[in-house]
Design a protein around this motif. Structure first.
Motif, short mmCIF file in Angstrom:
data_model
loop_
_atom_site.label_atom_id
_atom_site.label_comp_id
_atom_site.label_asym_id
_atom_site.label_seq_id
_atom_site.Cartn_x
_atom_site.Cartn_y
_atom_site.Cartn_z
N ALA A 152 5.87 17.03 26.64
CA ALA A 152 5.90 16.51 25.26
C ALA A 152 4.52 16.10 24.79
O ALA A 152 4.23 16.13 23.59
N GLN A 153 3.66 15.78 25.72
CA GLN A 153 2.29 15.38 25.35
C GLN A 153 1.48 16.58 24.86
O GLN A 153 0.50 16.41 24.13
N ASP A 154 1.88 17.79 25.27
CA ASP A 154 1.18 19.02 24.88
C ASP A 154 -0.30 18.92 25.24
O ASP A 154 -1.19 19.11 24.41
N ALA A 155 -0.56 18.63 26.52
CA ALA A 155 -1.93 18.46 27.00
C ALA A 155 -2.57 19.82 27.30
O ALA A 155 -1.91 20.86 27.29
N LYS A 156 -3.87 19.78 27.60
CA LYS A 156 -4.58 20.99 28.02
C LYS A 156 -4.81 21.01 29.52
O LYS A 156 -4.98 22.07 30.12
N ILE A 157 -4.84 19.82 30.13
CA ILE A 157 -4.99 19.71 31.57
C ILE A 157 -3.99 18.68 32.10
O ILE A 157 -3.82 17.62 31.50
N TYR A 158 -3.33 19.02 33.19
CA TYR A 158 -2.28 18.17 33.76
C TYR A 158 -2.63 17.79 35.19
O TYR A 158 -3.16 18.62 35.95
N PHE A 159 -2.30 16.55 35.54
CA PHE A 159 -2.44 16.07 36.92
C PHE A 159 -1.06 15.64 37.39
O PHE A 159 -0.41 14.80 36.75
N MET A 160 -0.61 16.21 38.51
CA MET A 160 0.72 15.91 39.02
C MET A 160 0.61 15.47 40.47
O MET A 160 0.10 16.20 41.32
N ASP A 161 1.12 14.28 40.76
CA ASP A 161 0.99 13.68 42.09
C ASP A 161 2.28 13.86 42.87
O ASP A 161 3.26 13.16 42.66
N GLU A 162 2.30 14.85 43.74
CA GLU A 162 3.44 15.15 44.62
C GLU A 162 4.74 15.39 43.85
O GLU A 162 5.77 14.77 44.14
N PRO A 163 4.75 16.29 42.88
CA PRO A 163 5.97 16.52 42.09
C PRO A 163 7.11 17.15 42.88
O PRO A 163 8.26 17.07 42.48
#
Length: 249
Positions: A152-163
């Motif tokens: 929903a944030q519609d970001a350009k770069i994502y960081f995901m911690d142990e999804p």
């Protein structure tokens, strides 16, 4: 311009270095796995980039600017264990939080924002749970909700911690499908990941980390027995693409 560039980053807890002199630059539009043993500083790296914890040295730039300047285009999915799931809110409200950076100074969601949030819930297969309290969701469902919030944030770069930790096979498949969709849109996604058997399948690039940076680059070139031995040391057993044992000693 690189979506993420780090120069000589050092982080310490109570004077004990957790990350030492980390420097690398990554290309845009890739899925990137952050790999290393427990205590290697993987989650710390993400938190330092996002200024959730202080660093004692070094610089981080996102598209050539500071995180504070670029935070609207940065998405973050924290470890599920770090979230207070007893907080009295429903799934739709959590996803709506991803729209706050797009709202005006009144911070009042519009019908458009609500529709975007519902669309994101649909993308992760959770549209039927919009009004469900988050404490009533399973671990996999909670993880999908946080992924929807990031969408929903519609970001350009994502960081995901142990999804992928603690989710069922169906949720893991849904997550990797979603990550590949983001890649096709030109997004850059960095993921802290533990399952060595899926690294080559999931990630274009890999960051090998154990307090120091062991290496960073295309997974096919970097993810070798020699580099894994440098990263993990000792003896490590995993499966290669042919499901045959690989022993590093």
């Amino acid at each position: 311009m690189s979506p993420l560039s780090i120069n000589k980053l050092t982080v310490a807890y109570q004077k004990n270095p957790v990350l030492k002199n980390i420097s690398f630059t990554i290309p845009e539009g890739n899925l990137i796995g952050i790999i290393g043993p427990n205590g290697a500083g993987k989650s710390t790296l993400i938190k330092a980039i996002l200024e959730l914890i202080p660093s004692i040295a070094g610089e981080v730039s996102i598209y050539g600017k500071t995180y504070k300047e670029m935070r609207k285009i940065v998405g973050y999915v924290p470890q599920r264990e770090s979230v207070d799931w007893d907080f009295p809110t429903n799934a739709l409200d959590v996803v709506m939080m991803g729209r706050y950076g797009h709202l005006g100074w009144i911070k009042r969601p519009r019908a458009k924002d609500r529709q975007i949030a519902m669309n994101c819930l649909e993308k992760v297969g959770m549209e039927g749970y919009a009004q469900r309290q988050i404490s009533q969701l399973s671990g996999g469902q909670q993880q999908r909700i946080f992924l929807a919030r990031a969408l929903a944030q519609d970001a350009k770069i994502y960081f995901m911690d142990e999804p992928f930790v603690g989710v069922d096979a169906a949720t893991e498949k849904a997550i990797i499908t979603l990550l590949n969709d983001l890649k096709r849109q030109g997004k850059t996604v960095l993921v802290v990941h533990h399952d060595l058997n899926t690294v080559k399948e999931y990630f274009d690039w890999t960051i090998l980390l154990n307090v120091h940076l062991i290496g960073v680059g295309p997974t096919e070139k970097l993810f070798t027995k020699e580099n894994l031995q440098k990263t993990y040391g000792g003896k490590l057993t995993m499966l290669d693409s042919n499901s045959s044992p690989l022993i590093i000693s």
